[in-house]
Scaffold this motif. Sequence first.
Motif, PDB file in Angstrom:
ATOM      1  N   THR A 149     -26.459 -15.549  26.210  1.00 48.61           N
ATOM      2  CA  THR A 149     -26.010 -15.395  24.756  1.00 48.61           C
ATOM      3  C   THR A 149     -25.736 -14.194  24.254  1.00 48.61           C
ATOM      4  O   THR A 149     -25.071 -14.042  23.382  1.00 48.61           O
ATOM      5  N   THR A 150     -25.943 -12.969  25.040  1.00 54.02           N
ATOM      6  CA  THR A 150     -25.401 -11.589  24.878  1.00 54.02           C
ATOM      7  C   THR A 150     -24.116 -11.481  25.675  1.00 54.02           C
ATOM      8  O   THR A 150     -23.657 -10.342  25.363  1.00 54.02           O
ATOM      9  N   THR A 151     -23.865 -12.344  26.553  1.00 58.78           N
ATOM     10  CA  THR A 151     -22.798 -12.157  27.141  1.00 58.78           C
ATOM     11  C   THR A 151     -21.744 -13.422  27.360  1.00 58.78           C
ATOM     12  O   THR A 151     -21.641 -13.952  28.278  1.00 58.78           O
ATOM     13  N   PRO A 152     -21.277 -13.783  26.004  1.00 61.04           N
ATOM     14  CA  PRO A 152     -20.814 -15.144  25.863  1.00 61.04           C
ATOM     15  C   PRO A 152     -19.486 -15.353  26.813  1.00 61.04           C
ATOM     16  O   PRO A 152     -19.280 -16.466  27.171  1.00 61.04           O
ATOM     17  N   SER A 153     -18.743 -14.490  27.205  1.00 57.95           N
ATOM     18  CA  SER A 153     -17.602 -14.520  28.008  1.00 57.95           C
ATOM     19  C   SER A 153     -17.867 -14.041  29.522  1.00 57.95           C
ATOM     20  O   SER A 153     -16.883 -14.092  30.123  1.00 57.95           O
ATOM     21  N   GLY A 154     -19.107 -13.944  29.800  1.00 56.80           N
ATOM     22  CA  GLY A 154     -19.524 -13.564  31.093  1.00 56.80           C
ATOM     23  C   GLY A 154     -20.009 -12.211  31.138  1.00 56.80           C
ATOM     24  O   GLY A 154     -19.276 -11.261  30.660  1.00 56.80           O
ATOM     25  N   VAL A 263     -21.936 -22.356  42.105  1.00 54.05           N
ATOM     26  CA  VAL A 263     -21.683 -22.082  40.664  1.00 54.05           C
ATOM     27  C   VAL A 263     -21.313 -23.461  39.892  1.00 54.05           C
ATOM     28  O   VAL A 263     -21.647 -23.535  38.591  1.00 54.05           O
ATOM     29  N   LYS A 264     -20.807 -24.447  40.710  1.00 52.79           N
ATOM     30  CA  LYS A 264     -20.056 -25.622  39.778  1.00 52.79           C
ATOM     31  C   LYS A 264     -21.260 -26.454  39.188  1.00 52.79           C
ATOM     32  O   LYS A 264     -21.274 -27.157  38.369  1.00 52.79           O
ATOM     33  N   LEU A 265     -22.614 -26.312  39.951  1.00 55.98           N
ATOM     34  CA  LEU A 265     -23.836 -26.862  39.393  1.00 55.98           C
ATOM     35  C   LEU A 265     -24.374 -26.202  37.969  1.00 55.98           C
ATOM     36  O   LEU A 265     -25.272 -26.777  37.144  1.00 55.98           O
ATOM     37  N   GLN A 266     -23.789 -24.906  37.655  1.00 61.35           N
ATOM     38  CA  GLN A 266     -24.406 -24.407  36.535  1.00 61.35           C
ATOM     39  C   GLN A 266     -23.420 -24.095  35.510  1.00 61.35           C
ATOM     40  O   GLN A 266     -22.543 -23.617  35.646  1.00 61.35           O
ATOM     41  N   GLY A 267     -23.907 -24.372  34.371  1.00 64.78           N
ATOM     42  CA  GLY A 267     -23.156 -24.350  33.161  1.00 64.78           C
ATOM     43  C   GLY A 267     -22.710 -22.919  32.809  1.00 64.78           C
ATOM     44  O   GLY A 267     -21.836 -22.577  32.313  1.00 64.78           O
ATOM     45  N   ARG A 268     -23.679 -21.944  33.450  1.00 69.33           N
ATOM     46  CA  ARG A 268     -23.717 -20.399  32.905  1.00 69.33           C
ATOM     47  C   ARG A 268     -22.277 -19.914  33.747  1.00 69.33           C
ATOM     48  O   ARG A 268     -21.693 -18.960  33.262  1.00 69.33           O
ATOM     49  N   PHE A 269     -21.765 -20.550  34.685  1.00 71.34           N
ATOM     50  CA  PHE A 269     -20.574 -20.451  35.215  1.00 71.34           C
ATOM     51  C   PHE A 269     -19.450 -21.010  35.214  1.00 71.34           C
ATOM     52  O   PHE A 269     -18.437 -21.340  35.706  1.00 71.34           O
ATOM     53  N   LEU A 272     -15.400 -19.824  34.871  1.00 75.22           N
ATOM     54  CA  LEU A 272     -14.897 -18.922  35.762  1.00 75.22           C
ATOM     55  C   LEU A 272     -13.776 -19.836  36.259  1.00 75.22           C
ATOM     56  O   LEU A 272     -13.675 -20.838  36.591  1.00 75.22           O
ATOM     57  N   SER A 273     -12.894 -18.792  36.716  1.00 75.40           N
ATOM     58  CA  SER A 273     -11.637 -19.111  37.213  1.00 75.40           C
ATOM     59  C   SER A 273     -11.711 -18.967  38.717  1.00 75.40           C
ATOM     60  O   SER A 273     -12.599 -18.586  39.350  1.00 75.40           O
ATOM     61  N   GLU A 274     -10.575 -19.680  39.344  1.00 73.57           N
ATOM     62  CA  GLU A 274     -10.572 -19.374  40.957  1.00 73.57           C
ATOM     63  C   GLU A 274     -10.716 -17.636  41.515  1.00 73.57           C
ATOM     64  O   GLU A 274     -11.377 -17.468  42.231  1.00 73.57           O
ATOM     65  N   SER A 275     -10.031 -17.092  40.600  1.00 74.50           N
ATOM     66  CA  SER A 275     -10.098 -15.653  41.048  1.00 74.50           C
ATOM     67  C   SER A 275     -11.272 -15.134  40.575  1.00 74.50           C
ATOM     68  O   SER A 275     -11.882 -13.846  41.177  1.00 74.50           O
ATOM     69  N   ASP A 276     -12.147 -15.364  39.712  1.00 79.24           N
ATOM     70  CA  ASP A 276     -13.515 -15.013  39.232  1.00 79.24           C
ATOM     71  C   ASP A 276     -14.265 -15.350  40.464  1.00 79.24           C
ATOM     72  O   ASP A 276     -15.296 -14.655  40.944  1.00 79.24           O
ATOM     73  N   ILE A 277     -14.444 -16.637  40.850  1.00 79.93           N
ATOM     74  CA  ILE A 277     -15.182 -17.045  42.125  1.00 79.93           C
ATOM     75  C   ILE A 277     -14.755 -16.148  43.371  1.00 79.93           C
ATOM     76  O   ILE A 277     -15.747 -15.862  44.211  1.00 79.93           O
TER      77      ILE A 277
END
Length: 301
Positions: A149-154, A263-269, A272-277
Motif C-alpha cells: 500500500t506504500t509502494t503501489p507501483s512496486g 510470481v504469477k501466483l501473487q497479486g503483489r507482482f 511486472l513486465s518480462e524485463s522486471d522479472i
Amino acid sequence: MTFRLDQLPKKRYVIPGNAACAGCGMMIGLKILGMALGDESVLVIPASCASVVQGLAPKTGLAFPILNVPFASSAAVATGIAEAYKALGVRGHVVVWAGDGGTADIGFATLSGAAERNSNVIYVMYDNEAYMNTGIQRSSSTPRSAWTTTTPSGKRERRKDVALLMAMHGVPYVATASIAYPHDFYRKLKRAAEVEGFRFIHLQTPCPPGWRFDPAKTVEVARLAVETGAWILWEYDKGVLKVNPPSDRFADKSKRRPLVEYVKLQGRFAHLSESDIKALEEEIEERWRLILALSSALNQR
C-alpha cells in the motif's frame, strides 16, 4: 537428524479459534515451533500479527507462556529474561517470535545489540515481507518490485538480508527456513536449542492477504520460493556455512523452476513486465553467488 511428522509431539500449541487469517504462514511456523521446543520455551512477541491473533486472555489461541512487548524492545527484553534465568538457575529457552517490521526495521537496534552481546536467546524472524497487521506497508524485507500500500507501483529497493547480517555479527548459529519444509525448520530449531548464545532463524511465512494469493496455496507458494531459488535454505553453524537440501540442488540454475511460476501466483507482482522479472532473476543469481562464495570461503578455513 531425520524426523517424521507423525512421530513429533502431538500437543497443540496453536489452538483452534485463534484470529489468524485463513492460510496464515506464520501460524504454520508456530505449530512447528511448538513441536520442537514446546513447554521448554517462553515467547517474547513484539507488536505484530502474532501479538494480535492470540486473542485476549484467558482464552488465547496460543498455548505458550508469552510476554507481549513494544515494537522495538523484543531482543532487549529477551536478553533480560535470559539473564534472569541464568541467575535463578531456570532451565528453558527464551524465544523471540517477531515479524520483519519488528526485526529488520523498528527492532533492528536491539536485535544487533543482543547479537553483539551474544545473549542466550533464540530469535525467530517470521518474514511475511511487509507490515501486514497495519495495512500491508512495505518493510526493508519486502522484495524489490513488490506491491504494497506504500509502494503501489512496486518497491524500488532490494530487500535487507537480515540472516546474513546476523551471521556477520559472528553469532554461533544462524539459519534460514521455510514453512514448506517443516522437517528442515524443526531440525534447525532443535539444533539452535543445543547451542549456547545468540541464535537466529529467518523463516519465510507467505501471507495470503498481503501477497494476494488464494489462502489454499500458502505451502505451494512457499515451496515455489525455494524451487525457483528466490528463497535459499542455508545454515551457519559455528563458523561453517552450508546450503541445505533441497536448496543445494538449486545452486545449479538449470535445475530451478522458472521464477515466473512463483510470481504469477501473487497479486503483489501482477504489474511486472518480462524485463522486471528478468531483473529479479539477476538479483536472485547475485544472492546465490554471494551465499556460495561465503560457503566456500568459510568451509576452507
